[in-house]
Design an enzyme around this catalytic site. Structure first.
Site, PDB file in Angstrom:
ATOM      1  CB  CYS A   1      -7.862  -4.265  11.104  1.00 11.52           C
ATOM      2  SG  CYS A   1      -9.566  -4.616  10.899  1.00 11.52           S
TER       3      CYS A   1
ATOM      4  CB  CYS B   1      -0.920   0.003   1.226  1.00  7.85           C
ATOM      5  SG  CYS B   1      -2.050   1.423   1.236  1.00  7.85           S
TER       6      CYS B   1
ATOM      7  CD  GLU C   1      -7.669   3.734   0.169  1.00  7.80           C
ATOM      8  OE1 GLU C   1      -7.612   3.456   1.374  1.00  7.80           O
ATOM      9  OE2 GLU C   1      -8.727   4.063  -0.398  1.00  7.80           O
TER      10      GLU C   1
ATOM     11  CB  CYS D   1      -1.334  -0.025   8.545  1.00  7.58           C
ATOM     12  SG  CYS D   1      -1.809  -1.206   7.267  1.00  7.58           S
TER      13      CYS D   1
HETATM   14  N1  SAH Z   1      -6.747   0.946   3.078  1.00  8.13           N
HETATM   15  C1  SAH Z   1      -8.041   0.897   3.598  1.00  8.13           C
HETATM   16  C2  SAH Z   1      -8.545  -0.510   3.860  1.00  8.13           C
HETATM   17  C3  SAH Z   1      -7.574  -1.484   4.459  1.00  8.13           C
HETATM   18  S1  SAH Z   1      -7.157  -1.273   6.138  1.00  8.13           S
HETATM   19  C4  SAH Z   1      -8.144   1.757   4.850  1.00  8.13           C
HETATM   20  O1  SAH Z   1      -7.115   2.154   5.374  1.00  8.13           O
HETATM   21  O2  SAH Z   1      -9.259   2.052   5.248  1.00  8.13           O
HETATM   22  C5  SAH Z   1      -8.650  -1.704   7.009  1.00  8.13           C
HETATM   23  C6  SAH Z   1      -8.789  -1.019   8.360  1.00  8.13           C
HETATM   24  O3  SAH Z   1      -7.808  -1.481   9.300  1.00  8.13           O
HETATM   25  C7  SAH Z   1      -8.612   0.490   8.287  1.00  8.13           C
HETATM   26  O4  SAH Z   1      -9.577   1.155   9.049  1.00  8.13           O
HETATM   27  C8  SAH Z   1      -7.249   0.679   8.915  1.00  8.13           C
HETATM   28  O5  SAH Z   1      -7.049   1.958   9.408  1.00  8.13           O
HETATM   29  C9  SAH Z   1      -7.287  -0.372   9.996  1.00  8.13           C
HETATM   30  N2  SAH Z   1      -5.974  -0.711  10.565  1.00  8.13           N
HETATM   31  C10 SAH Z   1      -4.774  -0.621   9.996  1.00  8.13           C
HETATM   32  N3  SAH Z   1      -3.825  -1.060  10.843  1.00  8.13           N
HETATM   33  C11 SAH Z   1      -4.446  -1.435  11.980  1.00  8.13           C
HETATM   34  C12 SAH Z   1      -4.013  -2.009  13.225  1.00  8.13           C
HETATM   35  N4  SAH Z   1      -2.741  -2.276  13.449  1.00  8.13           N
HETATM   36  N5  SAH Z   1      -4.951  -2.285  14.142  1.00  8.13           N
HETATM   37  C13 SAH Z   1      -6.265  -2.048  13.906  1.00  8.13           C
HETATM   38  N6  SAH Z   1      -6.731  -1.535  12.763  1.00  8.13           N
HETATM   39  C14 SAH Z   1      -5.837  -1.226  11.809  1.00  8.13           C
HETATM   40 FE1  SF4 Z   2      -2.910   1.391   3.383  1.00  8.87          FE
HETATM   41 FE2  SF4 Z   2      -5.168   1.190   4.785  1.00  8.87          FE
HETATM   42 FE3  SF4 Z   2      -2.844   0.268   5.774  1.00  8.87          FE
HETATM   43 FE4  SF4 Z   2      -3.247   2.887   5.572  1.00  8.87          FE
HETATM   44  S1  SF4 Z   2      -4.386   1.454   6.863  1.00  8.87           S
HETATM   45  S2  SF4 Z   2      -1.398   1.805   4.964  1.00  8.87           S
HETATM   46  S3  SF4 Z   2      -4.409   2.996   3.690  1.00  8.87           S
HETATM   47  S4  SF4 Z   2      -3.914  -0.508   3.993  1.00  8.87           S
END
Ligand code: SAH
Ligand code: SF4
Length: 356
Positions: free
Chosen positions: A342, A118, A169, A125
């Site tokens: 997530c 991403c 994303e 993340c």
């Molecule tokens: N890129 C998109 C969809 C993929 S991430 C987005 O960011 O919305 C899906 C969800 O997981 C998003 O809400 C993101 O913010 C959340 N997320 C990312 N890393 C996380 C973590 N370590 N713990 C909990 N949620 C997390």
């Molecule tokens: Fe990409 Fe969603 Fe992870 Fe942010 S939370 S880096 S937009 S996958």
């Protein structure tokens, strides 16, 4: 395991209309397209000898024209409660993605990837920390779904919900994501209703506007995570380009256009965004919007400074929002023991040891 070489176009990349045009060029009658479509999206066939309703010559022609497989399941991990399955799928070019199945009561929800890596770089993340590799095609997004649909089919079960919340994303790969949804939504094929899909975006404003204008029934979730620009920009670099005010303006536009409720996602991080003041600020920001907040206690990734708060603190945060007029749910944490939660999807060089 041997690499797949995708020398032929992937069948799942084509719409019904495109296949009709190709069949016409191949001098095949129209009804064969319907048979093919039902074969791949209802019967879930992907091998020549499964197409018993096709003459041998046509089967050969089909499998010499299209590829029906572009990814290999390389590792399959099952959570200790057996309710979450994570699969690492190796793509034809050697890259890899992950897709997750979550079983909850009658629901069979898939969490599907739209990109390898991403580009958005969110600090909490794991996918973001890998960087961007490439977009997936519509066919590759669909094939993840078919992989699990075939697995569920063995138990007489079906996919009931799809969340585009895996790696990547989705609004950074807009066309392929929508094409995949269109195909899976088709009533003469896979037939999963638009309301069964949820797209989660980090907040790419022009794409949210475009999505609003298309007036789809697909659910929209927005990753908000902080209530001030200063704080949000630290965690989500994209906020520098699309700050909170611009983001909420387009959310209002979306709600006006579609009359649909938005889910705001809030990864709760101890010491960052989990205090009562922040909850009140958030309630103020969202006042009057048709929305609810989904709190996700942060799942652990490589960064040791970022942790979920205690359960008590999580409930205080939720109640503060509720008391200030914003509906709020806490997302169940699933598959944490296999890094299927997530933000935990990332391709490591050393595979975890709890393989099945
Ligand atoms: N890129 C998109 C969809 C993929 S991430 C987005 O960011 O919305 C899906 C969800 O997981 C998003 O809400 C993101 O913010 C959340 N997320 C990312 N890393 C996380 C973590 N370590 N713990 C909990 N949620 C997390
Ligand atoms: Fe990409 Fe969603 Fe992870 Fe942010 S939370 S880096 S937009 S996958």
């Amino acid at each position: 395991m041997e690499d797949l070489k995708l020398s032929l176009p992937l069948i799942f990349d084509f719409s019904f209309g495109q296949l009709e045009a190709i069949f016409s060029d191949l001098n095949e009658p129209k009804f064969r397209v319907k048979q093919l479509w039902q074969g791949i999206y209802i019967q879930l066939w992907n091998k020549p000898d499964q197409f018993t309703n096709f003459p041998k010559t046509l089967r050969d022609k089909l499998f010499n024209t299209f590829s029906f497989d572009s990814m290999i399941p390389e590792k399959i991990l099952q959570s200790s409660d057996h309710e979450t399955v994570k699969t690492l799928l190796k793509l034809y070019d050697g890259r890899a993605i992950e897709a997750v199945l979550m079983k909850y009561d009658q629901r069979r929800t898939l969490c599907i990837s739209t990109q390898a890596g991403c580009a958005m770089g969110c600090v909490f993340c794991a996918t973001g920390q890998m960087g961007f590799q490439r977009n997936l095609t519509a066919g590759e997004i669909i094939e993840q779904v078919l992989h699990y649909a075939r697995l569920l089919q063995q138990d007489g079960e079906r996919v009931t919900n799809i969340v585009l919340m895996g790696m990547g994303e989705p609004f950074h790969n807009y066309e392929s994501t929508m094409q995949a949804i269109n195909t899976l939504n088709d009533a003469d094929g896979f037939n999963l209703g638009a309301r069964r899909f949820t797209i989660s975006t980090v907040g790419l404003v022009p794409m949210i506007k475009k999505f609003a204008d298309e007036n789809r029934q697909v659910n929209l979730a927005i990753s908000l995570h902080e209530a001030t620009d200063e704080e949000r920009s630290k965690l989500l670099p994209v906020n520098k380009k699309y700050p909170i005010r611009t983001l909420l303006d387009v959310c209002r536009y979306y709600i006006e256009k579609t009359n649909r409720r938005i889910t705001f996602e809030w990864a709760l991080i101890a010491g960052y965004n989990d205090d009562v003041d922040t909850a009140k600020k958030l309630a103020e920001l969202l006042k009057g919007l048709l929305c609810h907040v989904n709190v996700i206690p942060l799942n652990p990734t490589a960064n040791p400074n970022l942790k979920a708060p205690t359960k008590e603190q999580t409930i205080i945060f939720q109640q503060t929002l509720e008391n200030n007029g914003i509906p709020c749910t806490i997302r169940l944490r699933r598959g944490i023991d296999i890094q299927a939660g997530c933000g935990q999807l990332a391709i490591k060089h050393n595979p975890p040891t709890n393989m099945i």
